[in-house]
Design a protein around this motif. Structure first.
Motif, PDB file in Angstrom:
ATOM      1  N   GLY A  79       0.809  -1.204   0.000  1.00  0.00           N
ATOM      2  CA  GLY A  79       0.000   0.000   0.000  1.00  0.00           C
ATOM      3  C   GLY A  79       0.845   1.257   0.000  1.00  0.00           C
ATOM      4  N   SER A 108      -3.517  -1.446  -0.444  1.00  0.00           N
ATOM      5  CA  SER A 108      -4.160  -1.649  -1.739  1.00  0.00           C
ATOM      6  C   SER A 108      -4.292  -3.134  -2.045  1.00  0.00           C
ATOM      7  N   ARG A 109      -3.396  -3.946  -1.452  1.00  0.00           N
ATOM      8  CA  ARG A 109      -3.459  -5.402  -1.557  1.00  0.00           C
ATOM      9  C   ARG A 109      -3.148  -5.994  -0.195  1.00  0.00           C
TER      10      ARG A 109
END
Length: 301
Positions: free
Chosen positions: A286, A296-297
């Motif tokens: 992120g 983000s993942r």
């Protein structure tokens, strides 16, 4: 209700030294079967005739595939001078020939135009999508397309050998989206002698090197054994180019739930893309925002 995928929840990377004559998709299928994995994918297609590094992502490693496809890659290849083919490689039909043959000095001089930031038109037989359809499917139907040029960064393009007047061996190190077949085609046109790829080998891709590769025969031999499991590389290998952040215990918990998490130490600036770890395991990728990682993942390891 969606059907539950069969197989193990196994995560990591396996580097296969792909042989010629098989598709990248078939290699992924073979590896997935051999490891009895629920999920698998690859980081960058190789043409069926090409050999070398094909990095296979298993399980949670599939979330890191973009960081490998975006990385630099090295290719060694032979260009056959004097003939153009419809596929820009030796698999296609010869569509034009030329008698001219350049000197070594002429080849060296021509390579300069293909270094740095260049514009490259993909081959007619490529995976580029045209209105939702793959270019190679359109080309197989006999239709010729006007494909748009795409930017490519070429860090290195070197003449390695000149076995004879008809062949030049080259090495190219480039960024994302490079087509070696386009380089061979355009170099042949620039030299006035035409050209296509005779053979191609990917030597390395991001953090993965051919020296780490396992043959497809060995994958089959070791299928469903602990020995093959032991060849897996950890998920975070693909994140080598990103700064690592050490997470606070409560930060790791928050990140696993998709929320920003507190960072204990960081060697990054606010706004940098980073990955956070806790007790040696990757937790999330992120954006670092002054004391916190915004994911983000998120990895479920």
């Amino acid at each position: 209700m969606a059907r539950k995928k069969k197989g193990r929840s196994i995560s990591g990377w396996l580097v296969v030294d792909k042989p010629a004559g098989v598709t990248s998709t078939s290699v992924v299928g073979k590896v997935r079967w051999a490891l009895d994995a629920k999920k698998a994918g690859h980081a960058g297609t190789l043409d069926p005739a090409a050999t070398g590094v094909l990095a296979i992502a298993l399980g949670e490693a599939t979330k890191t595939v973009p960081f490998v496809t975006d990385a630099m890659k090295s290719y060694r290849f032979m260009v056959r001078l004097g003939a153009a083919t419809d596929t820009d490689d030796a698999e296609g039909q010869v569509i034009e020939t030329a008698e001219a043959r350049p000197s070594d000095d002429q080849v060296e001089a021509a390579l300069a135009a293909f270094r740095g930031q260049i514009e490259q038109v993909p081959p007619q037989y490529s995976a580029v999508k045209i209105e939702g359809e793959r270019a190679y499917d359109i080309a197989r139907g006999g239709e010729e397309m006007d494909l748009a040029a795409r930017p490519l960064f070429v860090e290195e393009l070197t003449l390695l050998a000149r076995p004879d007047a008809d062949h030049v061996e080259l090495r190219m190190i480039c960024g994302k989206g490079g087509y070696v077949r386009s380089i061979a085609r355009d170099l042949g046109q620039a030299l006035g002698c035409l050209g296509h790829v005779a053979w191609l080998r990917r030597e390395w891709s991001g953090p993965f090197d051919a020296a780490q590769g396992i043959s497809l025969e060995e994958v089959e031999k070791l299928a469903r054994t602990p020995e093959l499991d032991a060849r897996l590389m950890p998920v975070e290998v693909a994140l080598a180019d990103l700064p690592e952040l050490l997470l606070a215990p409560e930060g790791a918990v928050r990140l696993k739930n998709g929320n920003p998490g507190r960072v204990l130490s960081a060697s990054a600036a606010p706004g940098d893309l980073c990955w956070g770890s806790f007790e040696g395991q990757p937790v999330a990728v992120g954006t670092y925002m002054g004391g916190e990682l915004h994911p983000s993942r998120v990895f479920n390891l």
